[in-house]
Design an enzyme around this catalytic site. Structure first.
Site, PDB file in Angstrom:
ATOM      1  CD  GLU A  75     -82.972 -65.240  11.866  1.00 30.98           C
ATOM      2  OE1 GLU A  75     -82.156 -66.142  12.096  1.00 30.98           O
ATOM      3  OE2 GLU A  75     -83.932 -65.374  11.080  1.00 30.98           O
ATOM      4  CG  ASP A 112     -52.205 -65.448  -5.202  1.00 31.32           C
ATOM      5  OD1 ASP A 112     -52.084 -64.461  -5.943  1.00 31.32           O
ATOM      6  OD2 ASP A 112     -52.829 -66.477  -5.545  1.00 31.32           O
TER       7      ASP A 112
END
Ligand code: GLA
Length: 760
Positions: free
Chosen positions: A621, A541
């Site tokens: 990877e 928020d």
């Protein structure tokens, strides 16, 4: 001037770049809300009011012979329960003398340069010349309650902030049962859609936060809110009213964003007159505040913004506003270090040697910071013990954190640490020493969650203790980053330090304590990067963003799930606030396997980092990590300072998600597309770019397709159009089609660059 008072018709007008907000002081002293919409200059808009005699809508005493004038129908700037307005009230109160409600009438107003501040609370800020403040004072003569409505007008940013201060000027105590900051009446018929509104809100759950949902307003009241003691995974405080005909690029949208991290509540009422009232602010049923004579109460801020140009524009307004006027950390403009977090790789199962190996592997891949997550402190081997004991577990980390921190710094890396300051386990020395420091109802067994209790953050000695412990940790160990977690919601809101009549204040006092601690630590250690977290994004928020520039978006790190979570979050919150990492596959939350490049593209749309064990990566990877680190650095500015465009919209009807970042001057666009579900015999993926210069030419400078290789190495992706030149108009109007991509969750990243080239 952004704020004007016109004495002749007693109107106060607030102007932002594209909006006008107007109110009028009526003869009775009621303050009427006249208008909030597209900018209209030099006009008193009181003619918009339609006065009708509505049965069973009462009149103030002064208007007893004018039955068409009712507080139940009139648009009011701020309305209290108890005075003939039966719509959802912004204020509910009762005095010790038994007087219920308040009849609020105009007292005075003041216009000042600069932006008001709210003591102890996060609130938007402004540099000189960026904002003006309107203070509008209303009062109830019978109780002596004064309500000061505060408006921060950010003309260039196109935003108005709202807050309210309540003062008891009477002789009896007054209990505030509801003290909202924003009341907004949208009269019947306002807007091009004729006053038909939808509500867009962000609901969710742990591991699936902020999913956008758009619904038609029904008659009656729709409530969004949280009573969990946190803004919550479940109902984010941000909401948007959208005209029913509004979409991504057109139509009226009004954004409402409380700057608060505790219990919040927004009510939207479509009433008998076809008008809409929005009331927003601190949460309702677990809140009451006792105002003794002479006391005052500051209610948290709510950001209000609007546009007539659709949700995309509203998103841009919110992003710019939070970046410039709410996030105060000096880190907001700095490139955040590329981090690796230990949680998914090791949980609590590690020792110094293992962490150092982890760091060395990461350093070799070009990663800049190691974050040691949960498990480094007290008797913490799992989540049943140790919270509260913020000193190193000597069995795992002999000699404490310092030798490890030194070794990691010696690798040229930064060192970050996880803490969960607001919580305690019963099995901890902190709890054994201070059992009364937790929130617990006397005579009842406490409600447990993750086997932990919540500290009473409303007590100043708790906040002071935590400040000492955390600041010592940072100083003694050279900590560069703090991940601040909060892993349960609050249930037993009883404080041993408060008298009975103040127990309804506990949740807000808790938030004030959290804010005080964050305020002190972030001011004291501006060089430390703070990342907020609450079991993922349970406290995502604007209040938290004031202190911490980034928030771990979700505990769900699956790339496909993250598409919805991050797209929902980004409706209101900027890209740079969203913590996002590449994690290992099969994913720990969903069991799904996605291509590395897909995971990287999704994580790049946030703060970017890793959440895996580098020792387990294959050679291929490891190569990918280097490739994507390089791309992350290269596109950092474009992603974090460019404008964000949802190309497949919030209510995506297709099995792919596409979004773009476009440089402010339209010269570069990075388009991302992830296929969420494979289909046979498809025709490709069509998108329309936005934010380009229509007349300019653009070269497709790069096209990266990920996850389209068959096991035998055959490339299954589409035709490569790299090098082709398009016009901005063709890409935006006719659009662009990516050829079909086969495979499990393949993704594409395309870079379009403005060019002088003539060839097409
Ligand atoms: C929360 C966080 C995770 C991790 C764990 C540790 O769930 O969201 O990232 O830090 O706590 O307990």
């Amino acid at each position: 001037m952004a704020i004007n008072y016109h004495a002749e018709d007693r109107t106060i007008t607030l102007h932002t770049r594209s909006s006008t907000y107007q109110m009028q002081i009526a003869g009775t002293g009621h303050v009427l809300h006249l208008y909030y919409g597209h900018r209209v200059d030099g006009m008193c808009l009181d003619y918009l009011h339609i006065l009708t005699d509505c049965g069973f809508s009462p009149n103030s005493y002064e208007n007893r012979l004018r039955r068409e004038v009712s507080p139940d129908i009139l648009p009011l700037e701020y309305s209290a329960a108890g005075c003939g307005d039966y719509r959802v009230p912004a204020l509910e109160c009762m005095s010790d003398a038994g007087l219920v409600g308040a009849d609020l009438r105009y007292v005075r107003h003041e216009i000042t340069d600069g932006k008001y501040a709210l003591p102890g609370l996060p609130a938007a800020f402004a540099e000189a010349g960026e904002a003006q403040t309107l203070s509008l004072i209303l009062a109830d003569a019978a109780t002596g309650l004064e309500v000061e409505l505060l408006y921060g007008v950010f003309e260039a940013a196109d935003v108005i902030t709202r807050a309210a201060v309540f003062r008891n000027n009477g002789d009896a105590a007054i209990r505030l049962d509801r003290a909202s900051s924003l009341c907004l009446d949208i009269p019947f018929g306002t807007g091009p859609s004729g006053g038909c509104w939808d509500l867009l809100h962000l609901h969710g759950r742990h591991c699936m936060e902020r999913m956008p949902e758009r619904v038609r307003l029904m008659h009656g009241i729709q409530t969004l809110g949280s009573r969990r003691g946190a803004s919550s995974h479940h109902n984010n405080p941000f909401a948007v009213l959208m005209a029913s005909d509004a979409g991504e690029t057109c139509g009226e949208c009004i954004g409402i964003m409380p700057v608060y991290s505790g219990n919040h509540r927004t009510d939207i009422e479509l009433n008998q007159a076809g008008s809409v009232r929005v009331v927003s602010g601190i949460g309702g049923d677990l809140f009451a505040w006792q105002l003794d004579p002479g006391d005052c109460f500051f209610a948290p801020e709510v950001i209000l913004c609007r546009t007539g140009e659709g949700l995309e524009r509203l998103t841009h307004l919110c992003h710019d506003f939070l970046n410039r006027h709410v996030i105060r950390s000096p880190w907001k403009d700095k490139k955040r270090p590329l981090l690796i977090n230990s949680w998914e790789a090791m949980t609590c199962d590690f020792n110094a040697e293992k962490v150092l190996k982890f760091a060395e592997e990461a350093a070799a891949l070009g990663i800049e910071m190691v974050v040691l997550d949960d498990g480094w402190f007290g008797a913490r081997d799992d989540d049943n013990a140790g919270l509260g004991d913020w000193f190193a577990n000597e069995r795992k980390l002999p000699g404490g954190l310092k030798p490890l921190s030194d070794a990691i710094h010696g690798l040229g890396m930064k060192f970050g640490l996880w803490v969960e300051p607001e919580m305690v386990n019963e099995d901890s020395s902190l709890y054994r020493t201070h059992p009364d420091w937790v929130l617990a109802v006397p005579g009842r067994k406490p409600v447990m969650a993750r086997n932990q209790l919540v500290l009473d953050m409303g007590r100043s000695e708790v906040v002071a203790y935590l400040y000492d412990v955390i600041s010592t940790l940072i100083q003694e160990n050279g900590i560069d980053y703090i991940k601040w977690d909060m892993n349960r919601n609050i249930a037993d809101t009883f404080s041993a330090a408060l008298p009975p009549h103040r127990q309804m204040e506990v949740s807000h006092r808790y938030m004030l304590g959290v804010y005080a601690l964050l305020d002190r630590l972030t001011r004291e250690f501006p060089e430390v990067l703070f990342e907020n977290c609450a079991g993922g994004g349970g406290r995502f928020d604007a209040g938290m963003l004031y202190y911490t520039p980034q928030i771990w978006c979700s505990d769900d790190t699956d790339a496909i799930e993250r598409l919805t979570i991050q797209m929902g979050t980004a409706v209101g919150y900027p890209v740079g606030t969203m913590g996002a990492h590449v994690s290992a596959c099969p994913n720990q939350q969903t069991g799904r396997t996605t291509p590395f490049g897909t995971r990287a593209i999704v994580a790049m749309s946030g703060t970017f980092g890793y959440e895996l064990d580098p020792a387990h990566l294959s050679e291929e990877e490891r190569r990918q990590v280097r490739v994507w680190n390089e791309r992350y650095y290269r596109f950092y500015d474009l992603i974090h300072r460019g404008k964000y465009y949802r190309l497949t919209g919030i209510d995506r009807q297709v099995d792919y998600a596409a979004w773009a970042y476009v440089r402010e001057d339209g010269s570069q666009a990075l388009v991302n597309l992830v296929v969420t579900r494979a289909h046979a015999n498809t025709h490709g993926f069509h998108i329309h770019l936005r934010g380009l210069n229509a007349q300019a030419r653009y070269r497709l400078a790069e096209q990266v397709i990920e996850g389209c290789e068959a096991p035998d190495g055959t490339y299954l992706g589409g035709m490569d159009l790299t090098g082709r030149v398009f016009t901005g108009a063709s890409l935006m109007i006719a659009g662009f089609t990516l050829r079909p991509m086969r495979g499990d969750a393949p993704a594409a990243q395309l870079l379009f660059e403005q060019t002088d080239a003539e060839e097409m």
